[in-house]
Design a protein around this motif. Structure first.
Motif, PDB file in Angstrom:
ATOM      1  N   SER A  59      66.559  74.795  65.095  1.00  0.00           N
ATOM      2  CA  SER A  59      66.106  75.056  66.462  1.00  0.00           C
ATOM      3  C   SER A  59      66.833  76.245  67.066  1.00  0.00           C
ATOM      4  O   SER A  59      66.473  76.716  68.147  1.00  0.00           O
ATOM      5  CB  SER A  59      66.234  73.800  67.327  1.00  0.00           C
ATOM      6  N   LEU A  68      61.007  70.687  66.395  1.00  0.00           N
ATOM      7  CA  LEU A  68      60.085  71.817  66.228  1.00  0.00           C
ATOM      8  C   LEU A  68      58.625  71.393  66.205  1.00  0.00           C
ATOM      9  O   LEU A  68      57.734  72.193  66.484  1.00  0.00           O
ATOM     10  CB  LEU A  68      60.393  72.576  64.932  1.00  0.00           C
ATOM     11  N   GLU A 121      65.898  68.111  63.470  1.00  0.00           N
ATOM     12  CA  GLU A 121      65.451  69.468  63.831  1.00  0.00           C
ATOM     13  C   GLU A 121      63.940  69.605  63.682  1.00  0.00           C
ATOM     14  O   GLU A 121      63.268  70.239  64.494  1.00  0.00           O
ATOM     15  CB  GLU A 121      66.137  70.512  62.938  1.00  0.00           C
ATOM     16  N   TRP A 149      63.893  78.805  65.819  1.00  0.00           N
ATOM     17  CA  TRP A 149      62.506  78.663  66.241  1.00  0.00           C
ATOM     18  C   TRP A 149      62.375  77.711  67.428  1.00  0.00           C
ATOM     19  O   TRP A 149      63.169  76.776  67.583  1.00  0.00           O
ATOM     20  CB  TRP A 149      61.663  78.162  65.055  1.00  0.00           C
ATOM     21  N   SER A 153      56.892  74.653  67.978  1.00  0.00           N
ATOM     22  CA  SER A 153      56.255  75.826  67.355  1.00  0.00           C
ATOM     23  C   SER A 153      55.668  75.537  65.971  1.00  0.00           C
ATOM     24  O   SER A 153      55.148  76.428  65.320  1.00  0.00           O
ATOM     25  CB  SER A 153      57.265  76.977  67.248  1.00  0.00           C
TER      26      SER A 153
END
Ligand SMILES: C[S@@+](CC[C@H](N)C(=O)[O-])C[C@H]1O[C@@H](n2cnc3c(N)ncnc32)[C@H](O)[C@@H]1O
Length: 951
Positions: free
Chosen positions: A513, A609, A605, A516, A520
């Protein structure tokens, strides 16, 4: 495609295709084809990396993780390029039928009637249609695929090949360079031909000129290709020269082969090349000093033990010796000769150069930092990476680097930065790939007549019969390796559609993270490190240190550290915890803890995302239950639940057992989604246990009914999928005391349930549950593994299913012995005392101390002891005595004895001695006495029951 809309109000599909039924059998067959040599994904030809997934399995995971709702089997297979173009429907059946048909003499593609799907990309129209469907389902945008532990990047490559945006991350610099080449330069820079070949030729010519003096030959038209190299140490006893060679073959062919015949005289050794024909001849090249790791001195016959030999190599008390040379003539003819003076002089020349050339003195002097898990080279005195090379190999490495450096400024000034970097990166891959064939860790392969690459066994062990490669020679040298790399790169370029792009990063995936944004990513397709199977970072330093020399200035972000990052890698490597383990936590516990927490962080993570409605598909392969336990705990703790699972073949069998059938080569796809509104409601283990067992049973039965091509061992592993799904649905699961039940418990239940299903299906003998647990475990082990060698963990689990603690009974029953990481089931010869000695009342009967089963007993604790004794008596004293022995014990009407005998007849392999005697025991006069019902047993069987064999 289904007409139904699966899009909910926020513009994401409710379900995706991977959460529904899939044509697994056909994809599985394609995956097996894909794993045959020469059919691999081109990313694999760019450079060595570990643990590649077959393209069909990857395509399935990528496409079905974003395709809305269900997908028609024909449509999916067509999109995946599986099946002949002209066939409109029934593609899955077509592939399955082809699989079972006898294969003719043509290629695999001829047989199936369509090209290798790996080499086929979707057409523009297919991509547009797919994108249309996906855009409609994903709120107008194309879904983005993330691969957080991308390795060489087959997952993200296939995503962009199908026109999907992708993000790929990898911690290790070595695959990161492959990612750069295949996923950044291939789409952005495109073809590098013909420039790359021109630069390659210049580098080659320069290096060749400087290397040639180190490869002299007496015959001017003969160029050295590669040399068989060994170590000469001095015998401890007589001081004579002892070569560490276990066989003198250089090359084998259909008529015999080329070999070396040594002459031992006055403590020294000379080599002579001989042709050995299959028929006749008295020379046996297998007669050589080395046996196992010990060596018998050819001069005085004294055995020098492995510890002493290792010590000598460690201390540098050895000479390199070239005993055979593979050469090529100008007309292309190849042959072998013995190593001689001229070769030794060349080695000495290289040694002098290494000791006197200031630039080479510190070349590749990074420390070797690997654990014994990967066969630590430091135990042989290779403390720095330069030490894995002979002096001549080091000079060769150095000269190729020097030639590359010579042209680097020209390349940088002639092209724009991106193209120059692409050229330099691909040329580095070529050099690094060549190095993989020229170290002391490469094995001389007499079956092929040249050397292997370093990683035939995924470790870094020193080879006593090694290969010294002339990388400047065309065949198997730099030119050849660079051709593979350039071809692979150009092929990758040709596979990609316009505007394909990947977002690359080179991080610990537990930190994604930082790179990105949240939301996303729409689908994460994860091929995580396999727990304890491969120590990627430890294995990769050998490439890293070389590549760093080439590219440190070009990619400072990739080559910033001294060695690769072992601390952040998500693997379970007990050896790295040796120093901090104590009585409370073993090194294995600490390694498991590290793996689970690192995978937990990575999954967390991914959660961050993933967009709402996004899925995560995890492909995982491992035989050990602890691997599944830690991985799924990490996944659930990170807030995922499992919505679907599929078994799929993705691995070449890593173990070839007695019959080559015991290898586990299936993976499971675990499809996971964010757990909505995480509930604290706990489920009582007792309430869910039956459902878990049922889920496992159902899966096993479904697999067996479908004729899915999978071994019995893999059926048990495949049942882990629905088991874990059920467990995750009910999470958190606790016992009556409120203590957490880990996935391991659920998996144990699954094992037990599947063992029951397999016994029901494949064992026709009734009453197996009535015999004692030990005998049952023994029979089930043979039934499921069809082999006397079984991985320890699995044998232990099977023991749990049969109610036996295999560690407890080991010493008292000697029914199994240790064989590396496996257990070996013993037969009567390893367990029963000698009846003849017992009867003769020999005071010193050694067998009574070594073997627990006394055949003169009249009653036996375990049924298997009675059967093993009966077999022993039959073999030792003949049918008549066996008849007497059986009737003295009244075994005629002993039901448990009968069940044990018939079940063993069913499960033992046809060629086993134990089975042969059993067949005799139930025939003739002993058979008449026992009068056992054998109507359900195939007494003439050729082999074990199999679910299916790959044709
Ligand atoms: C099973 S392999 C992936 C193979 C890949 N699918 C391919 O096609 O090459 C797992 C990868 O995870 C990488 N890895 C291990 N720990 C990692 C971490 N903490 N962050 C990112 N990658 C990691 C390893 O270096 C290895 O390349």
């Amino acid at each position: 495609m289904s007409e139904q809309s699966f899009t909910d109000e926020v513009g994401v599909p409710d379900t995706v295709a991977i959460e529904s039924k899939l044509p697994l059998n056909a994809i599985d067959i394609e995956s097996q084809k894909d794993m045959e040599s020469g059919r691999y994904h081109s990313l694999r030809s760019l450079h060595k990396w570990f643990a590649a997934r077959p393209t069909p399995a990857v395509r399935l995971a990528v496409l079905a993780s974003v395709y809305p709702g269900e997908i028609d089997s024909d449509e999916l297979l067509r999109l995946m390029k599986i099946g002949p173009k002209e066939l409109d429907s029934g593609l899955a059946e077509f592939v399955e039928n082809k699989f079972t048909e006898e294969k003719g003499s043509g290629t695999l593609d001829d047989h199936y009637g369509y090209p290798n799907p790996n080499t086929q990309s979707p057409t523009k129209a297919e991509i547009e249609k797919l994108q249309g469907t996906l855009r409609e389902a994903w709120g107008g945008e194309l879904p983005t695929i993330l691969d957080p532990t991308a390795g060489r990047g087959i997952i993200p490559f296939e995503a962009i090949r199908y026109g999907l945006p992708a993000k790929a991350n990898e911690l290790n610099p070595v695959p990161s360079l492959i990612l750069k080449a295949g996923l950044e330069y291939a789409p952005k820079v495109g073809s590098l031909d013909p420039d790359i070949r021109e630069w390659r030729d210049k580098i080659h010519e320069t290096a060749k000129e400087n290397i040639e003096p180190y490869f002299p030959t007496e015959e001017p038209d003969r160029q050295i290709l590669n040399s068989a190299l060994t170590y000469i140490i001095q015998c401890d006893s007589c001081g004579g020269e002892m070569p560490l060679v276990s066989k003198w073959w250089l090359n084998k062919d259909s008529d015999g082969g080329d070999a070396i015949k040594p002459t031992y005289e006055n403590g020294s050794i000379q080599y002579e090349h001989v042709r050995v024909e299959n028929q006749g001849g008295s020379y046996d090249p297998e007669d050589a000093p080395l046996s196992g790791r010990d060596a018998e001195c050819p001069h005085c016959g004294v055995v020098n033990e492995k510890g002493e030999i290792r010590e000598k190599i460690h201390e540098g008390e050895f000479e390199y010796s070239i005993y055979g040379v593979n050469y090529e003539k100008e007309n292309g003819e190849r042959g072998y000769r013995a190593g001689g003076e001229i070769d030794q002089e060349a080695l000495s020349k290289a040694k002098e150069r290494v000791e006197s050339d200031f630039d080479i003195l510190t070349f590749l002097s990074e420390p070797v930092d690997v654990s014994s898990r990967t066969n630590d080279p430091t135990s042989y005195g290779m403390d720095e990476w330069r030490d894995i090379f002979t002096p001549r190999q080091l000079v060769v490495q150095y000269e190729f680097l020097a030639a590359f450096e010579k042209y680097k400024p020209d390349i940088l000034s002639e092209y724009d930065t991106e193209k120059a970097h692409a050229l330099l990166s691909i040329l580095t891959l070529a050099a690094s790939r060549s190095m993989n064939y020229n170290t002391r860790l490469n094995q001389w392969r007499d079956s092929r007549g040249y050397g292997s690459h370093i990683f035939t066994d995924n470790n870094l062990s020193l080879k006593r019969m090694s290969v010294d490669n002339n990388l400047s020679a065309p065949r198997r040298g730099y030119k050849n390796h660079s051709e593979h790399v350039i071809d692979a790169y150009e092929t990758l370029v040709s596979y990609l559609p316009e505007n394909a792009t990947v977002d690359l990063s080179n991080l610990d995936a537990a930190d994604l993270s930082s790179e990105w944004e949240a939301g996303s990513v729409d689908a994460a397709v994860v091929d995580p490190p396999y727990y304890s199977s491969i120590m990627y970072a430890e294995l990769s330093d050998v490439f890293y240190v070389v590549q760093k020399e080439y590219l440190e200035d070009i990619h400072p972000d990739i080559y910033s550290s001294n060695l690769t990052d072992k601390d952040n890698e998500a693997v379970a490597n007990p050896y790295r915890f040796e120093e901090i383990a104590d009585d409370e936590q073993s090194k294995k516990d600490l390694a498991d803890e590290h793996y689970e927490s690192k995978m937990g962080e990575i999954f967390t993570e991914i959660q961050e995302l993933l967009s709402p409605g996004g899925v995560m598909t995890v492909m995982f392969t491992h035989r050990e239950m602890d691997a599944w336990d830690t991985l799924t705990s990490a996944l659930i703790d990170a807030g995922f639940t499992i919505t679907a699972t599929h078994p799929i073949k993705t691995e070449m069998g890593d173990r070839v057992g007695l019959q080559g059938k015991a290898s586990a080569d299936s993976s499971i796809f675990l499809v996971a989604r964010k757990r909505e509104g995480r509930s604290d409601e706990r489920t009582l283990w007792e309430d869910v246990q039956d459902d878990i067992r049922q889920a496992a049973r159902d899966q096993a039965e479904e697999i067996l009914d479908s004729g899915y091509n999978i071994s019995k061992t893999d059926t048990a592993i495949a049942a882990y999928g629905p088991t874990l799904q059920k467990y995750a649905e009910e999470y958190p699961v606790v016992n009556k005391k409120g203590e957490e039940i880990r996935p391991r418990e659920a998996l144990s239940q699954a094992r037990e349930a599947v063992t029951g299903v397999l016994a029901e299906r494949f064992l026709k003998t009734d009453g197996i549950e009535q015999i004692d647990s030990l005998s049952r475990w023994y029979i089930l082990s043979w039934l499921i593994y069809e082999n006397d060698t079984i991985p320890y963990d699995e044998a232990r689990q099977l023991g749990v299913a049969a109610n036996v603690d295999i560690d407890n009974i080991k010493r008292s029953t000697k029914i199994w012995g240790k064989s590396g990481k496996d257990i070996q089931l013993k037969d009567h010869t390893g367990r029963v005392q000698d009846i003849v000695m017992l009867k003769s009342d020999s005071a010193d009967n050694p067998s009574s101390r070594k073997y627990p089963v006394n055949p003169t007993d009249t009653r036996f604790t375990y049924n298997i002891d009675a059967v093993h004794s009966a077999i022993h008596v039959y073999e030792r004293e003949g049918a008549r005595a066996a008849w007497q022995w059986l009737s003295d014990r009244n075994l005629k009407s002993n039901r448990e004895f009968e069940v044990t005998v018939t079940a063993l007849l069913e499960v033992l392999p046809a060629e086993s001695d134990m089975r042969e005697t059993l067949v005799n025991l139930v025939s003739g006069e002993t058979g008449d006495y026992l009068d056992i019902n054998l109507s359900h047993i195939d007494m003439t069987k050729e082999g074990q029951t199999e679910l299916s064999d790959h044709q």
